[in-house]
Design an enzyme around this catalytic site. Sequence first.
Site, PDB file in Angstrom:
ATOM      1  N   ASP A 109       0.960  -1.416   0.035  1.00 29.28           N
ATOM      2  CA  ASP A 109      -0.043   0.020  -0.142  1.00 29.28           C
ATOM      3  C   ASP A 109       0.772   1.459  -0.038  1.00 29.28           C
ATOM      4  OD1 ASP A 109      -2.143   1.568   0.024  1.00 29.28           O
ATOM      5  OD2 ASP A 109      -3.258   0.502   1.545  1.00 29.28           O
TER       6      ASP A 109
HETATM    7  C1  NOJ Z   1      -3.970   3.921   0.285  1.00 31.60           C
HETATM    8  C2  NOJ Z   1      -5.040   2.926   0.245  1.00 31.60           C
HETATM    9  O1  NOJ Z   1      -5.084   2.292   1.390  1.00 31.60           O
HETATM   10  C3  NOJ Z   1      -5.339   1.624  -0.791  1.00 31.60           C
HETATM   11  O2  NOJ Z   1      -6.621   1.083  -0.614  1.00 31.60           O
HETATM   12  C4  NOJ Z   1      -5.171   2.547  -2.194  1.00 31.60           C
HETATM   13  O3  NOJ Z   1      -5.409   1.694  -3.035  1.00 31.60           O
HETATM   14  C5  NOJ Z   1      -3.961   3.366  -2.324  1.00 31.60           C
HETATM   15  N1  NOJ Z   1      -4.053   4.315  -1.353  1.00 31.60           N
HETATM   16  C6  NOJ Z   1      -3.872   3.816  -3.616  1.00 31.60           C
HETATM   17  O4  NOJ Z   1      -4.486   5.040  -3.800  1.00 31.60           O
END
Ligand code: NOJ
Length: 740
Positions: free
Chosen positions: A284
């Site tokens: 993430d």
């Molecule tokens: C953080 C989020 O937790 C995740 O779900 C998301 O896909 C990513 N950012 C990218 O935007």
Amino acid sequence: MYKVKISLIALAIAGIQLNAEAQRKTVNQRVDSVMRLMTLDEKIGQLNQYSGREVTGPLVKQNANMLNDIRQGKVGSMLNVQGVQNTRHVQEEAMRSRLKIPLLFGMDVIHGYKTIFPVPLAESATWDMDLIRLSAHIAAKEAAAVGLHWTFAPMVDVARDPRWGRIMEGAGEDTYLGNDIARARVLGFQGDKLGGLDAVMACAKHFAAYGAVSSGRDYNDVEMSEHQLWETYLPPFKAAVDAGAATFMSSFNTLNGVPTAASNYLQRDILKGQWKYSGFVVSDWGSIDQMIKWGYVPDKKQAALKAIISGCDMDMMSYSYIEHLKELVNTKQVSIKLIDDAVKRILAKKFELGLFDDPYRFCNEEREKAELNNPEHVKATLKVAQRSIVLLKNEASILPIQNSFKKIAVIGPLADSKRDMQGAWAGANDADRVVTLLSGLKQKIGNGVQITYTKGSTIKTNDTTGFAEAVKVAKDADLVIMALGEAYDQSGESRSRADIGLPGSQDQLFSAVQATGKPVVAVLMAGRPLIFSNIAAKANAILYAWFLGDQAGNAIADVLTGAVNPSGKLPVTFPRSVGQIPLTYNDYKTGHPYNSNVFQYQTGYIDVPNAPRYAFGHGLSYTTFKYSDLKLDRSTMRKNGKITASLTLTNTGTRAGEEVVQMYIHDPVASVVQPTKKLKGYGKVALEPGASTTIVFIINAETLSFYNQQLKWDAEPGKFKVMIGSASDDIKLQADIELQ
Ligand code: NOJ
């Protein structure tokens, strides 16, 4: 004849498998042929993902460093670059690199790209896998038409704490339903086959147990038993693997003290080991680097080391891999084999998407224009929205709105609020496309009915200056419809709330309006279960409308007027008090069972009942259904056998309607204490008034299995209870069976 048919089918399946095998071989050969040409720098580049907010868009500053990295082959993927023009532009930069390896473009297309569908939790209330699949497929078609190859969805985290803002992004609290929804969404996004122009790669996230962050605070730690992890939280991820999810994303939490991007156990032992997963794992955003903040590693280099060793293939926006992997390989702290394995997984997807054949194949202006303005997509989001609505209460059948109501007051800060209807994570939304409740009602309510609107309050503030007008408008009406709830940015990522009541002065507004004595229908909109005791007690009817997307107003108006009979069922428990959280329908049994006649020594509270406000599976209809005639073809079975349970469902009302028939199982004596009930089957059926149908459930060893003390999925001989009903707290028929 029968035999001939079977062998023809078997041959056909074998043919398909051979074909798939041949394709895999070809992809592997092609990947190897590229790998042979790659330098270590170029390999590491494939594991690096940047966000493109800074490199695209005519008005946005170009980031020279990033563009330079792309040209040098130091980037494998970009997120947040969208639109044919932008993706083409950035891909052109990649084509200037030595090996011309195409970039993957990814984005959070969670519930629609341009056409916004209901938020995932709302869609889950349909219990309709075809609709959920359709919604994901349309999102994929639009995303693929704007140059995207990859969505960071579905979120398959089981979520049992409505304080956690991201509960809106998933399928709710139940593992069984969550498995089906994970499968439907992956198949929807990926279409028949990766590489189709109507498909994008899915990403099962967040691996794992993110939905169980302690206290419902986003990004918090998760401490969880192995038993709970396997029984409740891992199965939807396994379902995503089985459905062919091309990618996985690790999570923002630690699991039992280990950041998941550094979890060898999750990524290597379980995912790539036991589950033989062949796709790739992306971290993430910045989560590799965050290991420093956790105090798990002293610096970024160690973070990169932990992540790559533990099986995280791609670094989203922490620059850890690009800055440190080379040195780690050169100093022999990381084996080149690990790098190669990660690169191969990523390149394989690029081949499967057809990007090596044509890096611009998803960049076509005409397709972009057509897909983003496709009227079929609008129809589909309306249909999904209609079926996501849950009728929680309908005292004296006040709904659907009767013809005798000639003056309707529409009151509340969400009645005419376009952006809020789209909820969080709304893709490349365009709020102008939204039909609000007020405009939907105006279109659908017949001539001769007067609609008066006033906002009454804001969503979030304690302002009461609009109350007097609201009361005046209510007094002058025959029926009041109140649109209350959260703003779109009060649920979603980083939007945990400790108090999940109605924000601001809305509850007071409701009281002031309700005190006029006029009948009040509350339409509640939110990305999570809210707590609304006052409304639950005093409103004449309550529709839970979540955030329903672009067609929210039309869908709600259709249900209010009876053009559509509501059929949604809650995919998550609605508590009556924050103190009850986490609260699920399938709590484990205790030695002090709850019994409302006994005041002391029971697993409960002294100030509130254990029962939720609305139970998992609850949802009313404008018609009534009778459950009768439960029959089992046998009551005992062996492990390799099955029992067929059938019942008759009759629409006993005067309107056509749909019912979600739910089957729960209870194992009264087991080597691991079992929940009081577990959902193990359901079916949604439409029936005309007076019509009956037979519903059939198959019970086999799989239905009766659980993770035992050795973490083996197994069914233990003994008696089981089969319960069939219209909600987890409304069991209509039961029977006992035995596994021998
Ligand atoms: C953080 C989020 O937790 C995740 O779900 C998301 O896909 C990513 N950012 C990218 O935007």
